[in-house]
Design a protein around this motif. Structure first.
Motif, short mmCIF file in Angstrom:
data_model
loop_
_atom_site.label_atom_id
_atom_site.label_comp_id
_atom_site.label_asym_id
_atom_site.label_seq_id
_atom_site.Cartn_x
_atom_site.Cartn_y
_atom_site.Cartn_z
N VAL A 243 0.84 -1.20 0.00
CA VAL A 243 0.00 0.00 0.00
C VAL A 243 0.87 1.25 0.00
CG1 VAL A 243 -1.65 1.33 1.35
CG2 VAL A 243 -1.95 -1.12 1.12
N GLU A 244 1.95 1.22 0.78
CA GLU A 244 2.80 2.42 0.86
C GLU A 244 3.47 2.73 -0.48
OE1 GLU A 244 5.27 1.74 4.22
OE2 GLU A 244 3.80 2.58 5.61
N ILE A 245 4.02 1.67 -1.11
CA ILE A 245 4.64 1.88 -2.42
C ILE A 245 3.62 2.41 -3.41
CG2 ILE A 245 5.72 0.70 -4.37
CD1 ILE A 245 6.92 -1.24 -2.33
N ASN A 246 2.40 1.81 -3.33
CA ASN A 246 1.32 2.21 -4.20
C ASN A 246 0.99 3.68 -4.08
OD1 ASN A 246 -0.86 1.31 -5.85
ND2 ASN A 246 -0.58 -0.58 -4.74
N ILE A 247 0.90 4.14 -2.84
CA ILE A 247 0.48 5.53 -2.61
C ILE A 247 1.52 6.49 -3.16
CG2 ILE A 247 0.09 7.25 -0.81
CD1 ILE A 247 -1.30 5.00 0.75
N SER A 248 2.81 6.17 -2.95
CA SER A 248 3.81 7.09 -3.48
C SER A 248 3.82 7.05 -5.00
CB SER A 248 5.19 6.79 -2.89
OG SER A 248 5.53 5.47 -3.13
N ASN A 249 3.51 5.90 -5.59
CA ASN A 249 3.43 5.84 -7.05
C ASN A 249 2.22 6.59 -7.58
OD1 ASN A 249 5.61 4.61 -8.27
ND2 ASN A 249 4.92 2.58 -7.67
N LEU A 250 1.08 6.43 -6.89
CA LEU A 250 -0.15 7.08 -7.36
C LEU A 250 0.00 8.59 -7.36
CD1 LEU A 250 -3.04 5.02 -5.73
CD2 LEU A 250 -2.49 5.26 -8.14
N ALA A 251 0.79 9.11 -6.41
CA ALA A 251 0.97 10.56 -6.34
C ALA A 251 1.67 11.07 -7.60
CB ALA A 251 1.76 10.93 -5.10
N VAL B 5 18.68 16.00 -8.19
CA VAL B 5 18.37 15.27 -9.41
C VAL B 5 16.99 14.64 -9.32
CG1 VAL B 5 19.02 13.28 -10.81
CG2 VAL B 5 20.77 14.84 -10.00
N SER B 6 16.65 14.08 -8.15
CA SER B 6 15.34 13.44 -8.07
C SER B 6 14.23 14.48 -8.15
CB SER B 6 15.23 12.60 -6.81
OG SER B 6 14.76 13.37 -5.75
N SER B 7 14.45 15.67 -7.59
CA SER B 7 13.43 16.71 -7.72
C SER B 7 13.24 17.09 -9.18
CB SER B 7 13.80 17.94 -6.90
OG SER B 7 14.69 18.76 -7.60
N LEU B 8 14.35 17.12 -9.91
CA LEU B 8 14.28 17.47 -11.31
C LEU B 8 13.52 16.41 -12.11
CD1 LEU B 8 15.38 19.89 -12.87
CD2 LEU B 8 17.12 18.35 -13.76
N ILE B 9 13.81 15.14 -11.80
CA ILE B 9 13.13 14.06 -12.53
C ILE B 9 11.64 14.08 -12.25
CG2 ILE B 9 12.97 11.58 -12.85
CD1 ILE B 9 15.93 11.45 -12.00
N LEU B 10 11.28 14.30 -10.97
CA LEU B 10 9.85 14.37 -10.64
C LEU B 10 9.20 15.53 -11.37
CD1 LEU B 10 9.73 13.52 -6.84
CD2 LEU B 10 9.07 12.12 -8.78
N LEU C 286 10.04 7.38 -15.13
CA LEU C 286 10.74 8.51 -14.52
C LEU C 286 10.62 8.47 -13.01
CD1 LEU C 286 9.91 11.43 -16.95
CD2 LEU C 286 12.14 10.48 -16.44
N ASN C 287 9.41 8.19 -12.50
CA ASN C 287 9.23 8.16 -11.04
C ASN C 287 10.07 7.06 -10.41
OD1 ASN C 287 7.45 10.23 -11.24
ND2 ASN C 287 5.62 8.96 -11.15
N ILE C 288 10.05 5.87 -11.03
CA ILE C 288 10.85 4.77 -10.49
C ILE C 288 12.33 5.13 -10.51
CG2 ILE C 288 11.59 2.39 -10.92
CD1 ILE C 288 8.76 1.82 -11.89
N PHE C 289 12.76 5.73 -11.64
CA PHE C 289 14.17 6.13 -11.75
C PHE C 289 14.53 7.13 -10.65
CE2 PHE C 289 17.46 8.93 -13.67
CZ PHE C 289 18.46 7.99 -13.72
N SER C 290 13.61 8.06 -10.38
CA SER C 290 13.89 9.06 -9.35
C SER C 290 14.04 8.40 -7.97
CB SER C 290 12.76 10.09 -9.34
OG SER C 290 12.59 10.63 -8.08
N PHE C 291 13.12 7.48 -7.64
CA PHE C 291 13.23 6.78 -6.35
C PHE C 291 14.54 6.01 -6.27
CE2 PHE C 291 8.43 6.76 -6.39
CZ PHE C 291 8.35 7.72 -5.43
N TRP C 292 14.88 5.31 -7.38
CA TRP C 292 16.10 4.52 -7.41
C TRP C 292 17.31 5.43 -7.22
CZ3 TRP C 292 20.18 4.84 -10.91
CH2 TRP C 292 21.14 3.85 -10.78
N PHE C 293 17.29 6.57 -7.89
CA PHE C 293 18.44 7.47 -7.85
C PHE C 293 18.69 7.96 -6.43
CE2 PHE C 293 20.97 11.19 -8.50
CZ PHE C 293 21.73 10.88 -9.61
N VAL C 294 17.59 8.34 -5.75
CA VAL C 294 17.74 8.82 -4.37
C VAL C 294 18.32 7.72 -3.50
CG1 VAL C 294 16.50 9.56 -2.34
CG2 VAL C 294 15.93 10.52 -4.53
N ARG C 295 17.77 6.52 -3.64
CA ARG C 295 18.22 5.44 -2.77
C ARG C 295 19.68 5.09 -3.05
NH1 ARG C 295 14.44 0.27 -2.22
NH2 ARG C 295 12.97 1.72 -1.28
#
Lengths: 304, 317
Positions: free
Chosen positions: A122-130, B227-232, B301-310
């Motif tokens: 659910v948490e991953i989902n919510i951040s993705n949905l945003a 970078v992640s702010s830019l990607i978002l 893009l969102n997944i890439f941004s999360f990955w980049f931050v981590r």
């Protein structure tokens, strides 16, 4: 001996090689400071430019007649009565549905949930949905609410529009609720448990009332995002030309942003001014909502 | 006996119904849990609607044609489905917006975090929040009716610049850049602000000036957040609808000329849904094929941004 000598001999020359070049570096410093202040000033100047343009274009046509008239092909007789009513109806649906669901989900995630696969999902989902574009929510609303659930929603109606916006702002409300709940000190919970209350009794009687101002602030901010959303409402097929106020949830509707969009897209200058007047009304409503949120936030901070 | 009654009375009155309280608790837990599950249902709903309609779209139009056609005319009699016509417009406008938002947002973030006093910060941050809260349709109005005439006036006076059409990618991109600037600024500012003070002190101790400290120490330390702010922000720009629909026009053209009308993916969705797209028609299916493309681009893009931050976050303890 010999090497030592050469080192001491080299020292003064190395020190003399180091040129601090201070004048140049301070000039660069000043330029950089000017640039960063300039960027901030530019952003604010553009905001002022935008607001000024809209006020100049829109104030002349903004009067009671404009608010109390329906859309018309004649610009001098056109108004936002249907759009304003539609927006209020849709916002009513959004508030009534999203508040219990969003707050409930927030309570579950923050207070009840154990750290298992469901919670993480659910948490991953919510951040993705945003991060999903709002027009995609519109497509979902078109396929799910307007077509598949047509017997309930009645097609492209207020209910469809409201439910689509509910899904859109749900992540915002859940995150705000969790933050407000997290800010409630654990001592309150511990005191409730020590008196033998169940977890739900503690949440309902003690944690929620303490967190309520924070939750309401988040709720208002979420609603103020929903009220300006245009794309999802267009995607579900909300009408642009409506000459009646909605009578119920299954009534077709238009909304303020859609009416503005329609007027901006017309070639006549008179309609552009009407659009600016509509924007003034929309921004005034937004400003009121944000003022309410800030008031709540300040009261919340004072009481703690 | 009678003496004891008053002392016993409250205890007799207090009858905790623990079974009922626990039952209520369990019912509430299930209800709240199902509310939380709605978010998963939403995602499933999005994926399912996009997937099934796109599937039936590719039943009619070969996937290869979708990628290689050089025109986008799904609503005409002679249909061509070159998605890159729409993608090129989206990418071009997003690039223009980033060229605006990166310098503006980053410099504003540096200003707020490093140069502004707390009082100025307190005044400037709400201003940026207002800028972030302006509805996109208002930016659309601004782009079409204010910025475009302004650009025509300024660029029209310069030589070697082709005529700017009433609908063009340039003004849409510029205004889109203004729209995402607050996002870049506030997310980058969070990252810059969280760089520990001792790193700055170390740089000052070595004799660095303020500018050198910021560009050589603070910004690299905050790089993952920036970078992640830019990607978002790019992902937001790609999905933005009203500005591009109003200001960039509805004329699918392949290429990267910012002075002529173009059509982005989002503008196409608006164009079709504004009319009455009948379920089952090719126009209706095209809608979801475009939606899927858009969804996949923003998701990546969102997944890439999360990955980049981590992956690249600097941790200071």
């Amino acid at each position: 001996m010999n090497t030592d000598h050469s080192v001491t001999e080299n020292l003064p020359s190395r020190a003399s090689q180091f040129k601090p070049n201070l004048w140049n570096r301070y000039t660069q410093d000043r330029i950089f400071a000017i640039l960063s202040w300039g960027a901030t000033a530019l952003a604010i100047a553009i905001l002022i430019w935008l607001l000024a343009t809209i006020l100049i274009d829109g104030l002349s046509t903004l009067n009671w007649n404009f608010i109390d008239s329906f859309a018309s092909r004649k610009p001098e007789r056109a108004g936002i009565k249907a759009a304003l009513a539609g927006t209020l109806w849709v916002m009513g649906v959004v508030a009534a549905v999203s508040f219990p669901i969003g707050v409930g989900a927030g309570i579950y995630l923050q207070e009840f949930a154990e750290d298992n696969w469901f919670t993480r999902l659910v948490e991953i989902n919510i951040s993705n949905l945003a991060g999903v574009p709002s027009i995609i929510y519109g497509l979902l609303g078109l396929a799910a609410f307007a077509r598949i659930l047509e017997p309930i929603t009645g097609g492209r109606t207020i209910l469809t529009g409201g439910l689509t916006l509910v899904l859109l702002i749900m992540p915002v409300i859940i995150v705000a609720t969790r933050e407000a709940l997290r800010a409630v000190p654990d001592s309150i919970r511990a005191a409730g448990f020590a008196l033998g209350a169940t977890q739900w009794q503690v949440i309902w009687h003690h944690v929620l009332p303490t967190a309520m101002p924070g939750i309401l602030t988040g709720m208002i901010l979420a609603l103020s995002r929903a009220i300006g959303e245009t794309a999802p409402l267009i995607a579900i097929g909300a009408a642009t030309f409506i000459a009646f106020t909605p009578e119920g949830l299954q009534s077709s509707f238009t909304a303020l942003p859609i009416q503005i969009y329609d007027w901006v897209g017309r070639p006549q200058r008179e309609f552009h001014d009407l659009a600016a007047s509509g924007i003034i009304v929309l921004m005034a409503v937004l400003l009121l909502m944000n003022a309410g949120a800030i008031y709540l936030r300040n009261r919340f901070q004072k009481s703690r | 006996m009678t003496v004891q009654t008053p002392a016993n009375a409250p205890r007799a009155l207090w009858r905790p119904n623990r079974d009922r309280a626990k039952l209520t608790q369990n019912i509430v837990k299930v209800i709240c849990g199902s509310f939380a599950a709605i978010s998963i249902l939403t995602t499933l709903g999005i994926v399912a609607t996009l997937f099934f309609e796109t599937l039936s779209f590719f039943g009619d139009v070969p996937f290869w044609q979708f990628l290689t056609d050089r025109k986008w005319t799904p609503l005409f009699a002679s249909k061509e489905f070159g998605i890159f016509v729409l993608v090129s417009a989206t990418v071009m406008i997003s690039i223009i917006s980033v060229l605006v938002a990166l310098p503006l947002g980053l410099l504003a973030a540096v200003c707020l975090s490093e140069y502004a006093t707390p009082q100025t910060r307190k005044f400037l941050k709400p201003m940026l929040e207002i800028l972030a809260g302006v509805p996109t349709v208002v930016y659309g109005y601004f782009a079409l009716l204010t910025v475009t005439p302004f650009l025509k006036g300024i660029l029209g006076a310069l030589p070697f610049i082709p005529e700017i059409k009433n609908f063009n990618a340039l003004s849409a991109g510029l205004v889109l850049g203004i729209m995402i600037t607050p996002m870049v600024a506030s997310l980058s500012e969070d990252a810059i602000f969280s760089v520990p003070q001792r790193l700055r002190d170390g740089a000052y101790a070595l004799g660095a000036t303020k500018r050198e400290t910021v560009t050589a120490v603070v910004l690299p330390a905050a790089l993952s957040g920036i970078v992640s702010s830019l990607i978002l922000a790019v992902s937001r720009a790609i999905g933005e609808t009203m500005i591009v629909t109003l200001a960039a026009g509805a004329n699918p053209t392949l290429g990267f000329n910012p002075f002529v009308p173009v059509m982005t993916m989002t503008a196409f969705i608006v164009q079709v849904t504004k009319g009455d797209a009948v379920h089952g028609s090719i126009a209706y299916q095209t809608l979801f094929a475009v939606g899927t493309t858009l969804f996949l681009m923003t998701l990546l893009l969102n997944i890439f941004s999360f990955w980049f931050v981590r992956r690249f976050r600097e941790k200071y303890d």
